[in-house]
Design a protein around this motif. Sequence first.
Motif, PDB file in Angstrom:
ATOM      1  N   THR A 121       0.839  -1.192   0.000  1.00  0.00           N
ATOM      2  CA  THR A 121       0.000   0.000   0.000  1.00  0.00           C
ATOM      3  C   THR A 121       0.879   1.248   0.000  1.00  0.00           C
ATOM      4  N   GLY A 122       0.585   2.160  -0.910  1.00  0.00           N
ATOM      5  CA  GLY A 122       1.348   3.402  -1.018  1.00  0.00           C
ATOM      6  C   GLY A 122       2.559   3.310  -1.932  1.00  0.00           C
ATOM      7  N   GLU A 123       2.891   2.118  -2.378  1.00  0.00           N
ATOM      8  CA  GLU A 123       4.059   1.939  -3.246  1.00  0.00           C
ATOM      9  C   GLU A 123       3.787   2.493  -4.641  1.00  0.00           C
ATOM     10  N   VAL A 124       4.757   3.245  -5.169  1.00  0.00           N
ATOM     11  CA  VAL A 124       4.667   3.798  -6.525  1.00  0.00           C
ATOM     12  C   VAL A 124       5.754   3.137  -7.369  1.00  0.00           C
ATOM     13  N   SER A 125       5.369   2.646  -8.552  1.00  0.00           N
ATOM     14  CA  SER A 125       6.314   1.967  -9.444  1.00  0.00           C
ATOM     15  C   SER A 125       6.290   2.615 -10.816  1.00  0.00           C
ATOM     16  N   GLN A 126       7.444   2.591 -11.467  1.00  0.00           N
ATOM     17  CA  GLN A 126       7.542   3.062 -12.845  1.00  0.00           C
ATOM     18  C   GLN A 126       8.231   1.986 -13.666  1.00  0.00           C
ATOM     19  N   TYR A 127       7.582   1.592 -14.757  1.00  0.00           N
ATOM     20  CA  TYR A 127       8.137   0.587 -15.647  1.00  0.00           C
ATOM     21  C   TYR A 127       8.162   1.153 -17.062  1.00  0.00           C
ATOM     22  N   TYR A 128       9.157   0.758 -17.826  1.00  0.00           N
ATOM     23  CA  TYR A 128       9.182   1.042 -19.251  1.00  0.00           C
ATOM     24  C   TYR A 128       8.637  -0.204 -19.927  1.00  0.00           C
ATOM     25  N   ILE A 129       7.808  -0.012 -20.932  1.00  0.00           N
ATOM     26  CA  ILE A 129       7.117  -1.136 -21.571  1.00  0.00           C
ATOM     27  C   ILE A 129       7.734  -1.434 -22.930  1.00  0.00           C
ATOM     28  N   ARG A 130       8.078  -2.695 -23.127  1.00  0.00           N
ATOM     29  CA  ARG A 130       8.516  -3.150 -24.442  1.00  0.00           C
ATOM     30  C   ARG A 130       7.412  -4.037 -25.014  1.00  0.00           C
ATOM     31  N   TRP A 131       6.908  -3.639 -26.163  1.00  0.00           N
ATOM     32  CA  TRP A 131       5.873  -4.412 -26.842  1.00  0.00           C
ATOM     33  C   TRP A 131       6.549  -5.408 -27.771  1.00  0.00           C
ATOM     34  N   ASP A 132       6.438  -6.695 -27.456  1.00  0.00           N
ATOM     35  CA  ASP A 132       6.970  -7.721 -28.351  1.00  0.00           C
ATOM     36  C   ASP A 132       6.010  -7.931 -29.517  1.00  0.00           C
ATOM     37  N   ASP A 133       4.716  -7.934 -29.218  1.00  0.00           N
ATOM     38  CA  ASP A 133       3.641  -7.965 -30.206  1.00  0.00           C
ATOM     39  C   ASP A 133       2.381  -7.500 -29.481  1.00  0.00           C
ATOM     40  N   ALA A 134       1.223  -7.573 -30.129  1.00  0.00           N
ATOM     41  CA  ALA A 134      -0.017  -7.063 -29.533  1.00  0.00           C
ATOM     42  C   ALA A 134      -0.453  -7.830 -28.288  1.00  0.00           C
ATOM     43  N   LYS A 135       0.094  -9.035 -28.087  1.00  0.00           N
ATOM     44  CA  LYS A 135      -0.323  -9.863 -26.961  1.00  0.00           C
ATOM     45  C   LYS A 135       0.782 -10.114 -25.946  1.00  0.00           C
ATOM     46  N   THR A 136       1.941  -9.513 -26.132  1.00  0.00           N
ATOM     47  CA  THR A 136       3.064  -9.749 -25.225  1.00  0.00           C
ATOM     48  C   THR A 136       3.809  -8.445 -24.953  1.00  0.00           C
ATOM     49  N   ILE A 137       3.947  -8.126 -23.672  1.00  0.00           N
ATOM     50  CA  ILE A 137       4.729  -6.962 -23.273  1.00  0.00           C
ATOM     51  C   ILE A 137       5.735  -7.379 -22.211  1.00  0.00           C
ATOM     52  N   GLN A 138       6.719  -6.518 -22.003  1.00  0.00           N
ATOM     53  CA  GLN A 138       7.692  -6.755 -20.945  1.00  0.00           C
ATOM     54  C   GLN A 138       7.816  -5.498 -20.091  1.00  0.00           C
ATOM     55  N   PHE A 139       7.980  -5.690 -18.778  1.00  0.00           N
ATOM     56  CA  PHE A 139       8.301  -4.602 -17.866  1.00  0.00           C
ATOM     57  C   PHE A 139       9.818  -4.461 -17.867  1.00  0.00           C
ATOM     58  N   CYS A 140      10.292  -3.233 -18.069  1.00  0.00           N
ATOM     59  CA  CYS A 140      11.729  -2.990 -18.175  1.00  0.00           C
ATOM     60  C   CYS A 140      12.154  -1.882 -17.217  1.00  0.00           C
ATOM     61  N   ASN A 141      13.484  -1.827 -16.974  1.00  0.00           N
ATOM     62  CA  ASN A 141      14.033  -0.858 -16.034  1.00  0.00           C
ATOM     63  C   ASN A 141      14.543   0.423 -16.674  1.00  0.00           C
ATOM     64  N   ASN A 142      14.667   0.468 -17.996  1.00  0.00           N
ATOM     65  CA  ASN A 142      15.232   1.665 -18.616  1.00  0.00           C
ATOM     66  C   ASN A 142      14.411   2.068 -19.838  1.00  0.00           C
ATOM     67  N   GLU A 143      14.588   3.318 -20.281  1.00  0.00           N
ATOM     68  CA  GLU A 143      13.761   3.831 -21.366  1.00  0.00           C
ATOM     69  C   GLU A 143      14.089   3.250 -22.731  1.00  0.00           C
ATOM     70  N   LYS A 144      15.217   2.587 -22.873  1.00  0.00           N
ATOM     71  CA  LYS A 144      15.509   1.880 -24.118  1.00  0.00           C
ATOM     72  C   LYS A 144      14.799   0.529 -24.154  1.00  0.00           C
ATOM     73  N   ALA A 145      14.273   0.106 -23.004  1.00  0.00           N
ATOM     74  CA  ALA A 145      13.545  -1.162 -22.865  1.00  0.00           C
ATOM     75  C   ALA A 145      14.411  -2.354 -23.260  1.00  0.00           C
ATOM     76  N   ASP A 146      15.686  -2.314 -22.866  1.00  0.00           N
ATOM     77  CA  ASP A 146      16.547  -3.452 -23.150  1.00  0.00           C
ATOM     78  C   ASP A 146      16.951  -4.199 -21.877  1.00  0.00           C
ATOM     79  N   LYS A 147      16.549  -3.698 -20.723  1.00  0.00           N
ATOM     80  CA  LYS A 147      16.799  -4.389 -19.447  1.00  0.00           C
ATOM     81  C   LYS A 147      15.450  -4.729 -18.826  1.00  0.00           C
ATOM     82  N   CYS A 148      14.889  -5.835 -19.286  1.00  0.00           N
ATOM     83  CA  CYS A 148      13.538  -6.227 -18.886  1.00  0.00           C
ATOM     84  C   CYS A 148      13.588  -7.395 -17.916  1.00  0.00           C
ATOM     85  N   PHE A 149      12.569  -7.485 -17.074  1.00  0.00           N
ATOM     86  CA  PHE A 149      12.576  -8.501 -16.031  1.00  0.00           C
ATOM     87  C   PHE A 149      11.270  -9.282 -15.907  1.00  0.00           C
TER      88      PHE A 149
END
Length: 157
Positions: A121-149
């Motif tokens: 509760t109260g936690e704020v998160s920011q993720y960069y999104i990499r779209w692999d296709d219309a049905k698959t995304i990745q949460f990433c740590n940087n704006e280039k979306a190359d460090k995804c987890f």
Amino acid sequence: MNKIILISTVLSLAAVGTHAAETPQPVAVATNATPITIETRPEILGLWGMTIQDKNKKCTEYYNFRANNEVVIHSAKEWSTGIYQYIPSPDNTLSKAPVLLMEIQYDNNLKDCSGMQEDQTGEVSQYYIRWDDAKTIQFCNNEKADKCFAILRRVSP
């Protein structure tokens, strides 16, 4: 209701300039009362699932991004709700990845898919999104979306 008010107003305005002996002339009133509204919605809208494999068990954590900027997250016994903002890539060239901001407003503080029990509760998160296709995304740590987890797959529209 609006048509009646509009017709009454038009007829009374038309009668202002006439004498009592004159008969008001019919007035044409537009009847197209169905305006077309174009509404854009974030492409992330819908239910997404992230599979978490822990030793011998498999668990799916669900993210339901709703149209009113609310998010509901369900992971094993944990339920969380909050708000989100999806900011698409400014130029659609993906030189900067889209951004997802989430703030958890409620957490039932039970164990999630990873086996952890933590009140977020109260936690704020920011993720960069990499779209692999219309049905698959990745949460990433940087704006280039190359460090995804984390990989999320669309479950429903």
